[in-house]
Design a protein around this motif. Sequence first.
Motif, PDB file in Angstrom:
ATOM      1  N   ALA A 171     114.496  77.112  40.449  1.00  0.00           N
ATOM      2  CA  ALA A 171     115.607  77.998  40.798  1.00  0.00           C
ATOM      3  C   ALA A 171     116.518  77.371  41.852  1.00  0.00           C
ATOM      4  N   ALA A 172     115.969  76.494  42.667  1.00  0.00           N
ATOM      5  CA  ALA A 172     116.744  75.854  43.737  1.00  0.00           C
ATOM      6  C   ALA A 172     117.603  74.688  43.242  1.00  0.00           C
ATOM      7  N   ASP A 218     123.479  74.404  41.118  1.00  0.00           N
ATOM      8  CA  ASP A 218     124.328  74.933  40.051  1.00  0.00           C
ATOM      9  C   ASP A 218     123.577  75.240  38.752  1.00  0.00           C
ATOM     10  N   LEU A 219     122.293  75.565  38.857  1.00  0.00           N
ATOM     11  CA  LEU A 219     121.500  75.854  37.660  1.00  0.00           C
ATOM     12  C   LEU A 219     122.056  77.055  36.904  1.00  0.00           C
ATOM     13  N   ILE A 220     122.491  78.073  37.636  1.00  0.00           N
ATOM     14  CA  ILE A 220     123.058  79.252  36.971  1.00  0.00           C
ATOM     15  C   ILE A 220     124.485  79.491  37.462  1.00  0.00           C
ATOM     16  N   GLU A 270     115.117  83.846  49.204  1.00  0.00           N
ATOM     17  CA  GLU A 270     115.477  85.257  49.350  1.00  0.00           C
ATOM     18  C   GLU A 270     116.230  85.773  48.124  1.00  0.00           C
ATOM     19  N   GLU A 271     117.193  84.966  47.644  1.00  0.00           N
ATOM     20  CA  GLU A 271     117.949  85.368  46.445  1.00  0.00           C
ATOM     21  C   GLU A 271     117.024  85.492  45.244  1.00  0.00           C
ATOM     22  N   LEU A 272     116.120  84.540  45.083  1.00  0.00           N
ATOM     23  CA  LEU A 272     115.206  84.574  43.944  1.00  0.00           C
ATOM     24  C   LEU A 272     114.300  85.805  44.020  1.00  0.00           C
ATOM     25  N   LYS A 273     113.794  86.122  45.186  1.00  0.00           N
ATOM     26  CA  LYS A 273     112.932  87.294  45.322  1.00  0.00           C
ATOM     27  C   LYS A 273     113.698  88.569  44.977  1.00  0.00           C
ATOM     28  N   THR A 274     114.941  88.679  45.437  1.00  0.00           N
ATOM     29  CA  THR A 274     115.769  89.848  45.105  1.00  0.00           C
ATOM     30  C   THR A 274     116.012  89.918  43.598  1.00  0.00           C
ATOM     31  N   TYR A 275     116.330  88.772  42.981  1.00  0.00           N
ATOM     32  CA  TYR A 275     116.559  88.668  41.532  1.00  0.00           C
ATOM     33  C   TYR A 275     115.323  89.179  40.772  1.00  0.00           C
ATOM     34  N   VAL A 276     114.145  88.724  41.196  1.00  0.00           N
ATOM     35  CA  VAL A 276     112.902  89.123  40.534  1.00  0.00           C
ATOM     36  C   VAL A 276     112.616  90.603  40.790  1.00  0.00           C
ATOM     37  N   GLN A 277     112.857  91.072  41.999  1.00  0.00           N
ATOM     38  CA  GLN A 277     112.611  92.488  42.315  1.00  0.00           C
ATOM     39  C   GLN A 277     113.469  93.397  41.432  1.00  0.00           C
ATOM     40  N   LEU A 326     116.506  77.411  32.754  1.00  0.00           N
ATOM     41  CA  LEU A 326     115.430  76.432  32.634  1.00  0.00           C
ATOM     42  C   LEU A 326     115.776  75.224  33.495  1.00  0.00           C
ATOM     43  N   GLY A 327     114.766  74.612  34.078  1.00  0.00           N
ATOM     44  CA  GLY A 327     114.984  73.407  34.858  1.00  0.00           C
ATOM     45  C   GLY A 327     115.624  72.320  34.007  1.00  0.00           C
ATOM     46  N   ARG A 328     116.365  71.465  34.640  1.00  0.00           N
ATOM     47  CA  ARG A 328     117.105  70.429  33.897  1.00  0.00           C
ATOM     48  C   ARG A 328     116.207  69.531  33.058  1.00  0.00           C
ATOM     49  N   GLU A 329     114.990  69.289  33.506  1.00  0.00           N
ATOM     50  CA  GLU A 329     114.095  68.424  32.733  1.00  0.00           C
ATOM     51  C   GLU A 329     113.699  69.050  31.393  1.00  0.00           C
TER      52      GLU A 329
END
Length: 190
Positions: free
Chosen positions: A28-29, A32-34, A45-52, A99-102
């Motif tokens: 997620a870090a 520019d993934l999303i 913090e953003e990821l936790k809020t997104y998941v919540q 999805l991760g770039r790999e």
Amino acid sequence: MKIPHLENSHVKLTLMDLSNYKYVQDIAAEKDLIFYSPSGISTPEELKTYVQIAVDGYYTKTTIPFIVYDKTKQAYAGSTRFGFINWKNKTLHIGWTWLGREFHGTGLNKHIKFLMLQYAFEVLEFEKVEFRIDERNIRSRKAVEKIGATLEGILRKDTLMPDEHRRNTCCYGILKEEWPEIKAGIFKGF
């Protein structure tokens, strides 16, 4: 709501929640993934809020969020979700996929979409699956077109992005009666 079991020889989709989302925190870090999403996930913090938000939607039966595990690479790859689930009208959206770039260009996303479409049409017996994509996101638009989705229209300036840009959203759809031909053709051998 029964937790769906979505798995094949390439990918396993498990319900994402506050106990397992940290498996994809490094992905997620990625910068520019999303980029084309109105949500942020790049900080813990953003990821936790997104998941919540996703988990809250699961308990109100409007979303089913998944963590994606690539069985070929034996690694967590990202996330995807059923959203805007309308049980009365039997429609839902597939999206919130990152999805991760790999994992880009490996065919993983096609396996994910196959499992989700199969579940939506054959288990839930829904009438329609929709995809909403930023008009500028050519890569994602081509990906849903490759799996048989039809562009139904464009919602003009309907979503405010984090950079204050008002995006145009392309609306794609697949109907239940289109699924057998798509499954036999595009997903032959899945």
